[in-house]
Design an enzyme around this catalytic site. Structure first.
Site, PDB file in Angstrom:
ATOM      1  N   SER A 151       0.848  -1.193   0.000  1.00 37.78           N
ATOM      2  CA  SER A 151       0.000   0.000   0.000  1.00 37.78           C
ATOM      3  C   SER A 151       0.892   1.253   0.000  1.00 37.78           C
ATOM      4  O   SER A 151       1.742   1.377  -0.873  1.00 37.78           O
ATOM      5  CB  SER A 151      -0.942  -0.047   1.203  1.00 37.78           C
ATOM      6  N   ASP A 323      -8.724  -6.531  -4.596  1.00 39.28           N
ATOM      7  CA  ASP A 323      -8.307  -5.199  -4.132  1.00 39.28           C
ATOM      8  C   ASP A 323      -8.841  -4.151  -5.102  1.00 39.28           C
ATOM      9  O   ASP A 323      -8.366  -4.045  -6.228  1.00 39.28           O
ATOM     10  CB  ASP A 323      -6.773  -5.154  -4.076  1.00 39.28           C
ATOM     11  N   HIS A 356      -8.038  -5.082  -0.335  1.00 42.19           N
ATOM     12  CA  HIS A 356      -6.737  -4.436  -0.201  1.00 42.19           C
ATOM     13  C   HIS A 356      -5.949  -4.972   0.993  1.00 42.19           C
ATOM     14  O   HIS A 356      -4.725  -5.105   0.939  1.00 42.19           O
ATOM     15  CB  HIS A 356      -6.947  -2.930  -0.064  1.00 42.19           C
TER      16      HIS A 356
END
Lengths: 374, 374
Positions: A151, A323, A356
């Site tokens: 991320s 995601d 995610h």
């Protein structure tokens, strides 16, 4: 594979001797960098891996969080005989600047003895990496064996590869993107507006004079709403349906009221409240801003491949099929750009139901990729 | 196709003589239903179409909104020689109960002369439809020629079909679902928490004694945040990227601050603020709750096909390929259930870049479906 050996870990705080120059043209001073290390740096100083944390992450990678007492956020991955094996590697994780876990951020004291608050300069992902470069300089490490991040941590790993290629060994980027999309900026803006609309935000000057005062202060309600909105984006629709569906929370029937009738409501409220115990609202503003400003192509003449012109080392990109925050297409775009720049790159989309957050959760295929690549 | 003939429209308010029984077991009284009509009811009273509006919609379907002055929200579709042709049909659109445009809602006066506020009963989609049934009873209409609705309007259309099949002609459901998903409940809960966290909400008692007082009152900041979060879900990632991307708003470079640097931020802030001028925060709480409670299968013994056991008329379902709020799979599930119940059903997924909002926007293929079906 993993064993239960105690992990060797040390907490450190580095104070930089010089101000840190920033993308904004300003400089940050004083600069403290709080970091945690796991395992031992070898004599050649060539076994170091830096792990870059995500928006609300911290340096407590594989050892308990000092505020919550919970295990480190990547204990599953980092440790003796784990995918990032601390018997072999010296693992470094530093709190990003702008955050609130010991590195300099808006809640830190400025030179005048008062908290920076909104006087803290707006920083970028590259500025966060500059602080990490200063840290490995301090540790005498010329070149990292590896750089790993998911991320926002993946954005930092990409920024390392683009801006400090000579310091990079293998670069592993999980569930990330070369730039923040319009939709992602939009979600961040909702969170920021929720914080700044809270009267307790007070223009950012909500820190009490006595910072040891245990009273909660600040825009906690706004921060909780921001976290709730963000949390939805970390999960998949499928995952939410599997985990909660329309099941009711500790009741047999709807109450025809505004309590948390549904489990998913109760869960989200808890996530929002728990977050306010460990995170600073101004840090949330600054770090989301840094993410929104991130656009690696723009930084390099508008062409993403230019960003990787100096890269000689290997890169690996991992995305997750559920995601929707940083979808596979983003990782694929990076893979194409690295390939166009002539550096070796591998790319895999893994299947996992968690959206995610998959990079943080139990996805055995991810463990194999990490171990194999490093 | 469309002409510019003036549309014949009339505004009405019906006061029910009896309390309206509700799913909660409570009853609502007094009940006012504000509605707008377009075209003329024929002598046989068999040319009426009811259009059900969405969460933040209203009865001003094809004539200017009295507060904003903007054209009616479906002027493109409803009018002389338009897909819903007011030369042929008598079109009715009533403000749902719980709302704030003239029908009874939390901002309405209770019998004690003070606003209901949170004393207003929690209502359901079926309760909204019960009020519409009372309205067509009042108008002397036995059976509607058609029932049309998008999003929450589609939930009402489905509820008509399930609970009042003998009153239904053709039923047209756009961009909707037979139940609210966990993810959608989650987004609504974020909005409700944003409103209720605003100190100006005051437990819902924010109405001034003098309701003609033009001062803005209530949790406007919280309501704006709720609207911003919801608005993202109405658009597609693709649409946001096409419309805004990462373009800056009226500036050449990032400001390294917290102004709306990006166009998408500026747009969202505007959407949030504009909404507070025309909508009541308590109504937002009540109507989102009604949507969250909607589960047509649960209402009918846990099996969706049971909901359509009495349906003899035609149903048509339309979804949009970029709608991630009420995706195609939801409409398909309804089509299968209606089919299993033995009623005639058609289903089409249209391609449009606008996400959930496609049903409100310029999608010529949708116009053709509406015109052909009715």
């Amino acid at each position: 594979m993993a064993d239960a050996s105690p992990i060797e870990t040390h907490a450190h705080v580095l104070t930089l001797a010089e101000p840190l120059p920033l993308d904004s043209g300003r400089a940050l001073a004083p600069v403290e960098i709080a970091y945690q290390t796991y395992g031992r740096l070898n004599a050649a100083k060539d076994n170091a891996i830096i792990v870059c944390h995500a928006l609300t992450g911290d340096q407590h990678l594989a050892s308990p969080h000092p505020k919550t007492g919970k295990p480190g956020w990547w204990s599953r991955v980092v440790g003796p005989n784990r995918p990032i094996d601390t018997n072999r590697f010296f693992v470094i994780c530093s709190n990003v600047i702008g955050s609130c876990m010991g590195s300099s951020g808006p809640s830190s004291m400025a030179d005048d003895g008062a908290p920076f608050a909104m006087r803290f300069p707006v920083i970028t992902i590259r500025d966060m990496v500059r602080a990490q470069v200063a840290l490995i300089d301090h540790l005498g490490i010329d070149r990292l064996h590896g750089i790993v991040g998911g991320s926002m941590g993946g954005m930092q790993a990409l920024s390392w590869a683009a801006n400090f290629p000579e310091r990079c060994g293998a670069v592993l980027v999980l569930a990330s993107a070369p730039r923040q999309s319009a939709q992602n900026i939009a979600f961040h803006e909702v969170g920021r507006q929720a914080i700044m609309a809270d009267p307790e935000w007070k223009g950012g000057d909500y820190y009490t004079a006595d910072l040891d005062d245990p009273r909660k202060v600040g825009p906690e309600a706004g921060l909780a709403v921001a976290r709730m909105a963000a949390h939805i984006t970390y999960l998949s629709e499928q995952g939410l349906t599997q985990k909660f569906g329309r099941r009711l929370q500790d009741r047999d029937a709807k109450t025809f009221g505004f309590d948390a009738d549904f489990q998913v409501e109760s869960y989200l409220r808890y996530q929002g409240l728990a977050f306010t115990d460990r995170f600073d609202a101004n840090s949330y503003l600054y770090i989301t801003r840094a993410m929104d400003y991130f656009d690696l192509a723009e930084e390099h003449g508008g062409r993403l491949a230019n960003a990787f012109a100096g890269l000689k080392t290997r890169m690996c990109l991992v995305s997750f099929d559920t995601d929707w925050l940083y979808p596979t297409s983003e990782s694929r775009a990076v893979a194409h750009a690295v390939n166009a720049a002539g550096a070796p790159v591998s790319f895999v989309e893994l299947s996992a139901p968690f959206g995610h957050d998959s990079f943080l959760l139990d996805v055995p295929a991810l463990d194999r990729v990490i171990e194999g690549f490093l």
